[in-house]
Scaffold this motif. Sequence first.
Motif, PDB file in Angstrom:
ATOM      1  N   THR A  83       0.861  -1.182   0.000  1.00 48.21           N
ATOM      2  CA  THR A  83       0.000   0.000   0.000  1.00 48.21           C
ATOM      3  C   THR A  83       0.900   1.235   0.000  1.00 48.21           C
ATOM      4  O   THR A  83       2.139   1.130   0.041  1.00 48.21           O
ATOM      5  N   ARG A  84       0.299   2.401  -0.011  1.00 46.54           N
ATOM      6  CA  ARG A  84       1.103   3.630   0.055  1.00 46.54           C
ATOM      7  C   ARG A  84       1.906   3.669   1.359  1.00 46.54           C
ATOM      8  O   ARG A  84       3.050   4.136   1.390  1.00 46.54           O
ATOM      9  N   GLY A  85       1.292   3.181   2.438  1.00 45.91           N
ATOM     10  CA  GLY A  85       2.018   3.115   3.708  1.00 45.91           C
ATOM     11  C   GLY A  85       3.192   2.148   3.638  1.00 45.91           C
ATOM     12  O   GLY A  85       4.278   2.413   4.167  1.00 45.91           O
ATOM     13  N   VAL A  96       4.859   1.297   0.920  1.00 46.13           N
ATOM     14  CA  VAL A  96       5.891   1.912   0.080  1.00 46.13           C
ATOM     15  C   VAL A  96       6.723   2.908   0.891  1.00 46.13           C
ATOM     16  O   VAL A  96       7.948   2.998   0.752  1.00 46.13           O
ATOM     17  N   ALA A  97       6.050   3.667   1.766  1.00 54.97           N
ATOM     18  CA  ALA A  97       6.760   4.651   2.588  1.00 54.97           C
ATOM     19  C   ALA A  97       7.664   3.967   3.611  1.00 54.97           C
ATOM     20  O   ALA A  97       8.756   4.465   3.927  1.00 54.97           O
TER      21      ALA A  97
END
Length: 312
Positions: free
Chosen positions: A58-60, A62-63
Motif C-alpha cells: 500500500t502507500r504506507g 511503500v513509505a
Amino acid sequence: MELRTLEYFVAVAEEGSFTRAAARCHVVQPAISQQIQGLERELGEPLFERLHRRVVLTRGGVALLPHARACLAAAEAASVEFADRAGLRGGSFTLGTVGALESTPIPALLGEYYRRHPGVAVSLVGASSPSLLTGVRDGSLDAAVMAAPKEDLSKSVGTRVLLQDWIVAVVPAGSRAADRPLTLDEVSREPVITYGPDSGVRGFISDAFAAKGLPLDVVYATNNVALQIALVVENVGIALAPGSSPAPAADRRVVVVPVLPSIVFQKVFLWRVDKPLGAPLSAFLDMWKELTPAVPPGPDGEFARFPFPPAG
C-alpha cells in the motif's frame, strides 16, 4: 518495532507472497502474518493489499520499505563491525610461505601486526608454491607468500609483489671468482642441485634451460637452500638458488656468482578475492597499505626490490 518484524516485512514486500517470505525466513506462514498484522496495528494503517494470488504494498508500505531496509542494513553493519573487533582480539589467520623470506617485507610486517593485534594468532605453514596456491584456492590457507604463478589469477586471487628475485649459482669457494658469471651453457655441463619439481621456482629454471635448448642435469633436488649449500660444500654439484636468500652469501665455504642470461621471477603475497576476507587478514592488508609509503618504493610503487641482476 523489532528488527525481526522489519525483516519479515521486507521479505513479503520483495517476494510478493507471505508463503515465499516464510520459506525465505525459515518460519511458518502464520508467524509472518501475525508479525505483519502487529506492525500494521502499531503504525495505524495497512502495509499490504491482499490480492488473489499475491500481495502488493500500500502507500504506507511503500513509505516504510526504505526505512526498513536502512534499519536492517545498519544492524548488519554493526554486527559485522563488532564481529571484526572480536576477531582482532582473539582471531587467527593462516599464512603459507615458501623459504627465503628474510629479505622480504614479511618479517617486518608480521612484527608490526603483532604489536597492533597481539591477540591474533598467525600460523605460518611452509610448502612449495603450487601447494600454497592450492591451499589459498581451497580455503585451507588465508593467504600465501610464493613465487608468482605464470597463470592469470586476477579473477579469483589478489596479489602484491614482495620481491623481484633472480637465480644465482652457488659454487665451492676458490673454484670461481664472484664477479665471473656462469652461462646457462656452462651450468648445463655440470651436475645441478636445485629445487624439486614441486617448486614454483623450479619451473622458471627449467623454462630458461629449455628456451636455450640446453639440458638440466638435476642430481639432487631439495627446496631447502641451506641443504643445497651443504651439498655444494660436499662437491656434489652447482646449486641454483634465489639471489634473495641470505644463506649462500653468509657461508664462506661457497661463492655466489651471477647466471647469464638472468632467470628472473617475483615473490608475491596472494589471497582470494572471490570471498569475504576475515577480520585478521583484512587488518593485515590494511596495515600493509598504510605502511607502504614509509618503505622505499620500487619502480611501480611497491616495496623496494632486491637489487636486480646484471643485464644479460
